[in-house]
Design a protein around this motif. Structure first.
Motif, PDB file in Angstrom:
ATOM      1  N   MET A   1       0.823  -1.194   0.000  1.00  0.00           N
ATOM      2  CA  MET A   1       0.000   0.000   0.000  1.00  0.00           C
ATOM      3  C   MET A   1       0.868   1.259   0.000  1.00  0.00           C
ATOM      4  O   MET A   1       0.523   2.244  -0.633  1.00  0.00           O
ATOM      5  CB  MET A   1      -0.916  -0.049   1.226  1.00  0.00           C
ATOM      6  CG  MET A   1      -1.996   0.954   1.176  1.00  0.00           C
ATOM      7  SD  MET A   1      -3.103   0.556  -0.185  1.00  0.00           S
ATOM      8  CE  MET A   1      -4.382   1.664   0.103  1.00  0.00           C
ATOM      9  N   ARG A   2       1.959   1.211   0.723  1.00  0.00           N
ATOM     10  CA  ARG A   2       2.864   2.359   0.795  1.00  0.00           C
ATOM     11  C   ARG A   2       3.488   2.641  -0.572  1.00  0.00           C
ATOM     12  O   ARG A   2       3.706   3.798  -0.929  1.00  0.00           O
ATOM     13  CB  ARG A   2       3.947   2.067   1.843  1.00  0.00           C
ATOM     14  CG  ARG A   2       4.981   3.138   1.984  1.00  0.00           C
ATOM     15  CD  ARG A   2       4.469   4.289   2.806  1.00  0.00           C
ATOM     16  NE  ARG A   2       5.552   5.239   2.995  1.00  0.00           N
ATOM     17  CZ  ARG A   2       5.432   6.522   2.781  1.00  0.00           C
ATOM     18  NH1 ARG A   2       4.291   7.021   2.416  1.00  0.00           N
ATOM     19  NH2 ARG A   2       6.449   7.328   2.953  1.00  0.00           N
ATOM     20  N   LEU A   3       3.760   1.586  -1.336  1.00  0.00           N
ATOM     21  CA  LEU A   3       4.354   1.749  -2.661  1.00  0.00           C
ATOM     22  C   LEU A   3       3.396   2.470  -3.604  1.00  0.00           C
ATOM     23  O   LEU A   3       3.818   3.325  -4.380  1.00  0.00           O
ATOM     24  CB  LEU A   3       4.735   0.382  -3.236  1.00  0.00           C
ATOM     25  CG  LEU A   3       5.395   0.391  -4.607  1.00  0.00           C
ATOM     26  CD1 LEU A   3       6.713   1.139  -4.544  1.00  0.00           C
ATOM     27  CD2 LEU A   3       5.596  -1.018  -5.107  1.00  0.00           C
ATOM     28  N   ILE A   4       2.124   2.168  -3.509  1.00  0.00           N
ATOM     29  CA  ILE A   4       1.124   2.826  -4.361  1.00  0.00           C
ATOM     30  C   ILE A   4       1.030   4.308  -4.010  1.00  0.00           C
ATOM     31  O   ILE A   4       0.968   5.160  -4.901  1.00  0.00           O
ATOM     32  CB  ILE A   4      -0.246   2.133  -4.225  1.00  0.00           C
ATOM     33  CG1 ILE A   4      -0.152   0.710  -4.794  1.00  0.00           C
ATOM     34  CG2 ILE A   4      -1.330   2.925  -4.938  1.00  0.00           C
ATOM     35  CD1 ILE A   4      -1.387  -0.118  -4.560  1.00  0.00           C
ATOM     36  N   GLU A   5       1.031   4.627  -2.721  1.00  0.00           N
ATOM     37  CA  GLU A   5       0.971   6.029  -2.303  1.00  0.00           C
ATOM     38  C   GLU A   5       2.200   6.802  -2.782  1.00  0.00           C
ATOM     39  O   GLU A   5       2.085   7.936  -3.262  1.00  0.00           O
ATOM     40  CB  GLU A   5       0.869   6.117  -0.782  1.00  0.00           C
ATOM     41  CG  GLU A   5      -0.442   5.621  -0.220  1.00  0.00           C
ATOM     42  CD  GLU A   5      -0.448   5.611   1.292  1.00  0.00           C
ATOM     43  OE1 GLU A   5       0.541   6.081   1.909  1.00  0.00           O
ATOM     44  OE2 GLU A   5      -1.439   5.131   1.860  1.00  0.00           O
ATOM     45  N   LEU A   6       3.352   6.179  -2.696  1.00  0.00           N
ATOM     46  CA  LEU A   6       4.584   6.824  -3.145  1.00  0.00           C
ATOM     47  C   LEU A   6       4.553   7.042  -4.663  1.00  0.00           C
ATOM     48  O   LEU A   6       4.937   8.110  -5.151  1.00  0.00           O
ATOM     49  CB  LEU A   6       5.794   5.978  -2.757  1.00  0.00           C
ATOM     50  CG  LEU A   6       7.161   6.548  -3.126  1.00  0.00           C
ATOM     51  CD1 LEU A   6       7.397   7.867  -2.398  1.00  0.00           C
ATOM     52  CD2 LEU A   6       8.246   5.554  -2.798  1.00  0.00           C
ATOM     53  N   THR A   7       4.056   6.064  -5.381  1.00  0.00           N
ATOM     54  CA  THR A   7       3.957   6.181  -6.837  1.00  0.00           C
ATOM     55  C   THR A   7       3.001   7.299  -7.223  1.00  0.00           C
ATOM     56  O   THR A   7       3.286   8.089  -8.132  1.00  0.00           O
ATOM     57  CB  THR A   7       3.485   4.852  -7.449  1.00  0.00           C
ATOM     58  OG1 THR A   7       4.368   3.808  -7.034  1.00  0.00           O
ATOM     59  CG2 THR A   7       3.453   4.922  -8.957  1.00  0.00           C
ATOM     60  N   VAL A   8       1.870   7.398  -6.531  1.00  0.00           N
ATOM     61  CA  VAL A   8       0.901   8.461  -6.826  1.00  0.00           C
ATOM     62  C   VAL A   8       1.497   9.823  -6.509  1.00  0.00           C
ATOM     63  O   VAL A   8       1.326  10.775  -7.281  1.00  0.00           O
ATOM     64  CB  VAL A   8      -0.411   8.222  -6.036  1.00  0.00           C
ATOM     65  CG1 VAL A   8      -1.319   9.432  -6.108  1.00  0.00           C
ATOM     66  CG2 VAL A   8      -1.114   6.987  -6.547  1.00  0.00           C
ATOM     67  N   GLN A   9       2.217   9.939  -5.422  1.00  0.00           N
ATOM     68  CA  GLN A   9       2.840  11.216  -5.072  1.00  0.00           C
ATOM     69  C   GLN A   9       3.888  11.637  -6.099  1.00  0.00           C
ATOM     70  O   GLN A   9       3.956  12.806  -6.488  1.00  0.00           O
ATOM     71  CB  GLN A   9       3.465  11.139  -3.681  1.00  0.00           C
ATOM     72  CG  GLN A   9       2.453  11.094  -2.564  1.00  0.00           C
ATOM     73  CD  GLN A   9       3.096  10.947  -1.207  1.00  0.00           C
ATOM     74  OE1 GLN A   9       4.308  10.795  -1.095  1.00  0.00           O
ATOM     75  NE2 GLN A   9       2.280  10.977  -0.161  1.00  0.00           N
ATOM     76  N   ILE A  10       4.690  10.682  -6.548  1.00  0.00           N
ATOM     77  CA  ILE A  10       5.697  10.993  -7.564  1.00  0.00           C
ATOM     78  C   ILE A  10       5.030  11.395  -8.864  1.00  0.00           C
ATOM     79  O   ILE A  10       5.455  12.340  -9.541  1.00  0.00           O
ATOM     80  CB  ILE A  10       6.650   9.804  -7.759  1.00  0.00           C
ATOM     81  CG1 ILE A  10       7.525   9.635  -6.518  1.00  0.00           C
ATOM     82  CG2 ILE A  10       7.513   9.987  -9.003  1.00  0.00           C
ATOM     83  CD1 ILE A  10       8.392   8.406  -6.534  1.00  0.00           C
ATOM     84  N   LEU A  11       3.962  10.702  -9.231  1.00  0.00           N
ATOM     85  CA  LEU A  11       3.236  11.033 -10.452  1.00  0.00           C
ATOM     86  C   LEU A  11       2.628  12.430 -10.370  1.00  0.00           C
ATOM     87  O   LEU A  11       2.720  13.211 -11.313  1.00  0.00           O
ATOM     88  CB  LEU A  11       2.154   9.992 -10.713  1.00  0.00           C
ATOM     89  CG  LEU A  11       1.337  10.163 -11.981  1.00  0.00           C
ATOM     90  CD1 LEU A  11       2.233  10.014 -13.194  1.00  0.00           C
ATOM     91  CD2 LEU A  11       0.215   9.161 -12.033  1.00  0.00           C
ATOM     92  N   LEU A  12       2.028  12.770  -9.258  1.00  0.00           N
ATOM     93  CA  LEU A  12       1.448  14.105  -9.083  1.00  0.00           C
ATOM     94  C   LEU A  12       2.526  15.189  -9.113  1.00  0.00           C
ATOM     95  O   LEU A  12       2.326  16.257  -9.702  1.00  0.00           O
ATOM     96  CB  LEU A  12       0.666  14.170  -7.782  1.00  0.00           C
ATOM     97  CG  LEU A  12      -0.669  13.422  -7.767  1.00  0.00           C
ATOM     98  CD1 LEU A  12      -1.289  13.467  -6.380  1.00  0.00           C
ATOM     99  CD2 LEU A  12      -1.620  13.987  -8.797  1.00  0.00           C
TER     100      LEU A  12
END
Length: 74
Positions: A1-12
């Protein structure tokens, strides 16, 4: 779950940086952007002829990094 949040933050963050780089060009600035020095390749015909000449000398097909037979002189 943490990996998805990090990926979304980097994408944003990436989208935000890309959108802030876009700006409207004012009419008095267009003259500077239209100069030949601002082009990625200011002499496209000359570059095309050099690439053709290089490919012919090296007997290579494809990109400039292709290995070929030829005499090796340039």
């Amino acid at each position: 779950m943490r990996l998805i949040e990090l990926t979304v933050q980097i994408l944003l963050l990436t989208i935000t940086v890309a959108l802030t780089a876009c700006t409207a060009v004012q009419p008095w600035e267009r003259g500077n952007l239209a100069k030949p020095q601002m082009a990625l390749d200011p002499y496209p015909l000359q570059s095309s002829l050099r690439a053709h000449n290089y490919g012919s000398r090296e007997a290579a097909a494809g990109g400039n990094a292709a290995q070929g037979g030829g005499c090796g002189c340039y």
